[in-house]
Design a protein around this motif. Structure first.
Motif, mmCIF file in Angstrom:
data_model
loop_
_atom_site.group_PDB
_atom_site.id
_atom_site.type_symbol
_atom_site.label_atom_id
_atom_site.label_comp_id
_atom_site.label_asym_id
_atom_site.label_seq_id
_atom_site.Cartn_x
_atom_site.Cartn_y
_atom_site.Cartn_z
ATOM 1 N N LEU A 13 0.598 -1.329 0.102
ATOM 2 C CA LEU A 13 0.291 -0.146 0.312
ATOM 3 C C LEU A 13 1.263 0.763 -0.028
ATOM 4 N N SER A 14 1.853 1.474 0.134
ATOM 5 C CA SER A 14 3.274 2.290 -0.485
ATOM 6 C C SER A 14 3.179 3.427 -1.055
ATOM 7 N N GLU A 15 3.384 4.796 -1.000
ATOM 8 C CA GLU A 15 3.115 5.069 -2.359
ATOM 9 C C GLU A 15 4.226 4.991 -3.196
ATOM 10 N N PRO A 16 3.400 4.671 -4.613
ATOM 11 C CA PRO A 16 4.439 4.866 -5.997
ATOM 12 C C PRO A 16 5.265 5.485 -6.733
ATOM 13 N N GLN A 17 6.936 5.704 -6.363
ATOM 14 C CA GLN A 17 8.503 5.778 -6.436
ATOM 15 C C GLN A 17 7.925 6.237 -7.953
ATOM 16 N N LEU A 18 8.505 7.726 -8.299
ATOM 17 C CA LEU A 18 9.173 7.733 -10.743
ATOM 18 C C LEU A 18 10.749 7.777 -10.193
ATOM 19 N N ILE A 19 11.465 6.953 -9.998
ATOM 20 C CA ILE A 19 12.357 7.336 -10.942
ATOM 21 C C ILE A 19 12.732 7.767 -12.226
ATOM 22 N N VAL A 20 13.317 8.356 -12.319
ATOM 23 C CA VAL A 20 14.594 9.605 -13.156
ATOM 24 C C VAL A 20 15.611 8.758 -14.006
ATOM 25 N N LEU A 21 15.433 8.476 -15.432
ATOM 26 C CA LEU A 21 17.176 7.916 -15.679
ATOM 27 C C LEU A 21 17.537 9.011 -16.631
ATOM 28 N N VAL A 22 18.702 10.149 -16.243
ATOM 29 C CA VAL A 22 18.861 10.735 -17.467
ATOM 30 C C VAL A 22 20.471 10.372 -18.423
ATOM 31 N N ALA A 29 17.983 19.297 -14.621
ATOM 32 C CA ALA A 29 16.366 19.687 -14.770
ATOM 33 C C ALA A 29 15.121 18.580 -13.766
ATOM 34 N N ALA A 30 15.990 17.461 -14.083
ATOM 35 C CA ALA A 30 15.700 16.078 -13.156
ATOM 36 C C ALA A 30 15.328 16.792 -11.362
ATOM 37 N N LEU A 31 16.190 17.514 -11.249
ATOM 38 C CA LEU A 31 16.574 18.063 -9.697
ATOM 39 C C LEU A 31 15.505 19.546 -9.578
ATOM 40 N N GLU A 32 15.853 19.379 -10.441
ATOM 41 C CA GLU A 32 14.749 20.370 -10.759
ATOM 42 C C GLU A 32 13.192 20.768 -10.501
ATOM 43 N N ALA A 33 12.774 18.951 -11.925
ATOM 44 C CA ALA A 33 11.184 18.369 -10.487
ATOM 45 C C ALA A 33 10.820 18.024 -9.640
ATOM 46 N N PRO A 75 16.649 20.165 -21.025
ATOM 47 C CA PRO A 75 15.681 20.139 -19.825
ATOM 48 C C PRO A 75 14.211 20.160 -19.636
ATOM 49 N N PRO A 76 13.249 21.629 -20.183
ATOM 50 C CA PRO A 76 12.504 21.492 -20.098
ATOM 51 C C PRO A 76 11.191 20.222 -20.668
ATOM 52 N N GLN A 77 12.048 19.451 -21.419
ATOM 53 C CA GLN A 77 11.124 18.188 -21.693
ATOM 54 C C GLN A 77 11.045 17.611 -21.060
ATOM 55 N N VAL A 78 12.289 17.959 -20.426
ATOM 56 C CA VAL A 78 12.606 16.913 -18.793
ATOM 57 C C VAL A 78 11.033 16.873 -17.990
ATOM 58 N N ILE A 79 11.473 18.184 -17.659
ATOM 59 C CA ILE A 79 11.303 18.735 -16.120
ATOM 60 C C ILE A 79 9.433 18.673 -16.620
ATOM 61 N N GLN A 80 8.281 18.916 -17.981
ATOM 62 C CA GLN A 80 7.349 18.434 -18.650
ATOM 63 C C GLN A 80 6.970 17.161 -18.403
ATOM 64 N N THR A 81 7.628 16.319 -18.652
ATOM 65 C CA THR A 81 7.638 15.009 -18.088
ATOM 66 C C THR A 81 7.279 14.265 -17.156
#
Length: 822
Positions: free
Chosen positions: A541-550, A558-562, A778-784
């Motif tokens: 039941l834990s909240e799912p996590q989103l992992i970003v590969l750059v 950008a991933a840090l900013e997001a 970077p903007p595409q990364v943040i938006q996605t």
């Protein structure tokens, strides 16, 4: 003088005719598939009902039979695979060639002694890979085609130091995959047809345009940028034998019986020369002609002699050509004049090559060949050729030699054995006793027969060794020839010739019958699968996590900013990982994991040391070397470990301290659901958004087409100065990147998403979802990242996310094969 150990010669067999062609031309073993679970599903293949008869035929002829089960097995197929394996074991198959790690476990629980051969699809490139295969219970390892002879020798050396004793097998002839076997996802990405499931669509044989820094690069007639020449290891056979290779494998289960007969015969004769220490040339003009006529896109030693990116891919065509005959000098009255570079006769088939192999090419049978000085004038049947499409300067290739094909068919036609294997015979006897004969073959089978009448005193012509030899070597209608006769007869004895003939026939009949008996492997009659499967667990039941590969520092920022909390880095230069770690640590709000290159070869541990030196929070492990090198560190198993079923997942979970596994990219949503229902879903993370890494190659496109160098030592590193894409026939530009080992990956130009399955996967208990970036800004990364967070919170649906991203054409996101059921 050091004696050379004769390697086994292994030939392909996609049909009964191919099996006979291999046997009658000197193969020591064949490999074949059935109608399921093999990497050549387009071959004719055998059926399970064929197995007893096939194995009896092979064993009677002193030939082994290896069954290919060299695909990934999906969760719902495990029970069927278990029954399939039981049939093979009971039929006395000599070994099974396996890719799937879970299937290795299943076999070992079904039978403790049935041999397993680790397929080249396991991507073994090092001693660590051999050690991994041995831990699974494998008895032989088929190395990746990309291993050079020097690397094979290094692997053998390292195996000795580690007390590993598994024999090694290499491909010696046939088509070369441009991508590492087991790591090619191109067919899956472009059409939902997985090469890891035997359904390769051969996208590597298609033409591509090279786009450099946004502009097409004119390469003339070089369009087939990913199509290697065919492998021909004939000239390096002595080095392969000296390197201690146990088995030499010929590729070609989709090829004809004539191909199998041709190539097997050439390598049988050459291998016998090497073992006999005959210093005659192996790659003679005759041998080369025969191999080129069998099938050729150009013949080359592949990676055996090291990396030469200029030679590996000539890029001029991607289909069979055959023997080069020369260029057209003149065309007149529907005749062509040419200075022949190879033999040509009426009835041979040719094709005219105008430099556009993608178009329909002109060709046909030669009607007549007339010599005028040093030129040959070729005539063709009326209306066979469209002469408006044939030009002076066109190349001419010989594609068919009916006379050679007829000769090859005769080698395996009929029931009479044409290739004979050696036996040794010993004879014993005293006056008044019966003559006793013992025959044994090279595999250790032995029979003993005795005469029906007693030996008598000879008045004339006693049974001396010469007379015995003359009678006992008459083995013309059998699969044997007499290699050695040892006589222990007393002097001056005689036996009727009819008795000797009877003894000879009885010996060979008994020996054939003994050889034909099926191998008796141990077999557990119970179904072992239920006991091997892990216990599934209810969804967490834990909240799912989103992992970003750059894949660069700008994307990382950008991933840090997001607000990303878990970030994976996969950079071309591992030295930049230190800066990446410093950036993330300075943010004080994220964890950083870094990825080594996907392939590790002998001598490349320095790259792994560079990766570990960055002091990241953990490592994304992708191969057997990584599992060993990063043992004890926090690790996550990447997709390249090919986890497609619960048995494989359980093996990694039990034996390696991995925090999670990335589910195989070969699984569609239905199969992924099956996997998650048969394992604890907390074991996995799912890549939900990515540009599929299609080709992963030793071949460096940067070096081959943007430099005159052969490898990293002299190429000038164009990968560091240029952005390159490969434009396919649909107009899609696929992204090319190099890694620290100078290996190239072609990423799909179109990103794909599994967004519409995300809520379903969350309901099953998946708690970690990965999104990957390649060339996004970077903007595409943040938006996605923002859109996927909205999706996870239920603020938008998967359809809305997909539609939103699709609108932004620079992302080019499609649903991809993720949602396509097989």
């Amino acid at each position: 003088m050091v004696s050379l150990k004769r390697p086994e010669l292994l030939a392909p067999a996609g049909s009964w005719d191919c099996a006979k062609a291999a046997v009658e031309n000197g193969a020591d073993a064949i490999y074949f598939g059935l109608d399921r679970f093999n990497a050549r599903m387009r071959a004719q293949n055998f059926t399970e009902a064929d197995l007893p008869q096939l194995m009896e035929f092979l064993h009677r002829r002193g030939v082994k039979g290896y069954l290919t089960l060299n695909t990934l097995i999906f969760p719902q197929e495990l029970a069927e695979a278990e029954q399939y394996l039981k049939t093979a074991i009971a039929a006395g198959v000599d070994a099974v060639i396996v890719q799937d790690i879970g299937i290795c476990r299943l076999i070992r629980h079904l039978s403790p002694d049935f041999p397993i051969h680790a397929s080249t699809q396991m991507t073994v490139t090092s001693a660590a890979g051999v050690e991994f295969a041995q831990s699974l219970g494998c008895q032989l390892v088929v190395l990746a085609r990309e291993c050079s002879i020097a690397e094979i020798e290094k692997i053998q050396q390292q195996m000795g130091e580690a007390n590993l004793s598994l024999p090694l097998e290499v491909f010696v002839h046939g088509a070369l995959c441009v991508a590492y076997s087991g790591q090619c996802l191109t067919s899956e990405a472009l059409g939902g047809r997985s090469a890891n499931r035997g359904e390769c669509a051969q996208a590597c044989r298609m033409p591509y345009d090279l786009i450099v820094d946004g502009q097409p690069l004119d390469l003339g007639n070089r369009k087939y940028l990913l199509s290697p020449q065919d492998l021909a290891g004939l000239e390096v056979l002595p080095a392969l034998v000296k390197a201690g290779v146990h088995c030499l494998k010929i590729e070609g289960r989709l090829k004809s019986a004539e191909y199998v007969a041709n190539v097997t015969r050439v390598y049988r004769q050459a291998l016998d020369q090497v073992i006999a220490k005959c210093d005659r040339e192996l790659a003679t003009p005759t041998a080369r002609y025969q191999l080129e006529m069998a099938f050729s896109r150009g013949l080359y030693t592949g990676w055996f002699q090291g990396i030469n990116n200029q030679e590996l891919v000539h890029a001029q065509f991607g289909k069979k050509r055959g023997v080069y005959l020369g260029t057209i000098n003149r065309i007149r009255n529907e005749e062509v004049a040419i200075q022949l570079q190879a033999p040509l006769k009426p009835g041979d088939g040719v094709v005219f090559d105008c430099g556009h192999p993608e178009a329909k090419e002109q060709g046909g049978r030669v009607y007549a060949v007339k010599m005028r000085g040093d030129e040959a004038i070729l005539q063709f049947g009326r209306r066979d050729i469209n002469w408006r499409r044939v030009h002076v300067g066109d190349k001419l290739w010989k594609t068919s030699d009916p006379e050679l094909d007829k000769q090859l068919r005769q080698t395996y036609a009929g029931e009479k054995p044409q290739f004979q294997r050696p036996i040794e015979i010993e004879v014993y006897g005293e006056l008044g006793d019966k003559l006793n004969c013992i025959a044994r073959d090279e595999q250790g089978n032995i029979v003993q027969v005795e005469s029906t009448s007693a030996l008598a005193e000879a008045q004339t012509q006693p049974l001396n060794p010469e007379r015995l030899q003359a009678q006992l070597e008459r083995l013309g209608n059998t699969p044997f020839y007499l290699k050695k006769l040892t006589s222990h007869l007393a002097d001056g004895l005689i036996l009727p010739i009819s008795e000797l003939n009877h003894l000879r026939r009885e010996m060979t009949a008994q020996l054939e019958a003994l050889k034909a008996k099926p191998k008796r492997w141990q077999l557990n009659p119970q179904n072992v699968l239920p006991a091997l499967l892990p216990e599934p667990s209810p969804p967490g039941l834990s909240e799912p996590q989103l992992i970003v590969l750059v894949r660069n520092l700008a994307q990382l920022q950008a991933a840090l900013e997001a607000g990303s909390e878990t970030i994976y880095c996969e950079f071309e230069d591992p030295r930049k990982y230190k800066e990446a770690v410093q950036l993330v640590r300075a943010s004080n709000r994220a964890k950083i994991w870094v990825a080594p290159p996907r392939i590790t070869k002998p001598g490349e541990n320095w790259i792994l040391q560079q990766v570990r030196a960055c002091d990241a929070d953990g490592y994304l492990v992708r191969n057997y070397d990584h599992l060993k090198f990063f043992a004890g560190e926090p690790c996550i198993g990447d997709f390249s470990l090919n986890v497609a079923n619960a048995l494989t997942a359980d093996y990694f979970n039990r034996n390696f301290n991995l925090e999670r596994l990335t589910a195989s990219y070969d699984l569609n949503s239905v199969q992924l659901t099956d996997l998650l229902k048969t394992c604890p879903p907390t074991w996995f993370e799912v890549t939900i958004h990515q540009r599929m890494p299609m080709f992963h190659m030793e071949h460096c496109v940067f070096c081959a087409f943007l430099s005159s160098g052969t490898d990293y030592r002299n190429c000038g590193r164009p990968c560091e100065n240029h952005t390159v894409t490969l434009k396919d026939r649909t107009g899609t530009e696929h992204i090319l990147q190099a890694d620290a080992g100078c290996r190239n990956t072609v990423f799909n130009g179109t990103a794909q998403t599994g967004a519409e399955s995300m809520q379903h996967l969350m309901s099953l208990g998946v708690g970690h979802f990965r999104i990957e970036f390649v060339s996004e800004t970077p903007p595409q990364v943040i938006q996605t990242i923002h859109r996927y967070r909205q999706l996870m919170r239920g603020e938008i649906t998967g359809v809305q996310l997909w539609q939103t991203l699709k609108v932004q054409s620079q992302l080019g996101v499609t649903r991809g094969p993720f949602l396509n059921a097989e």
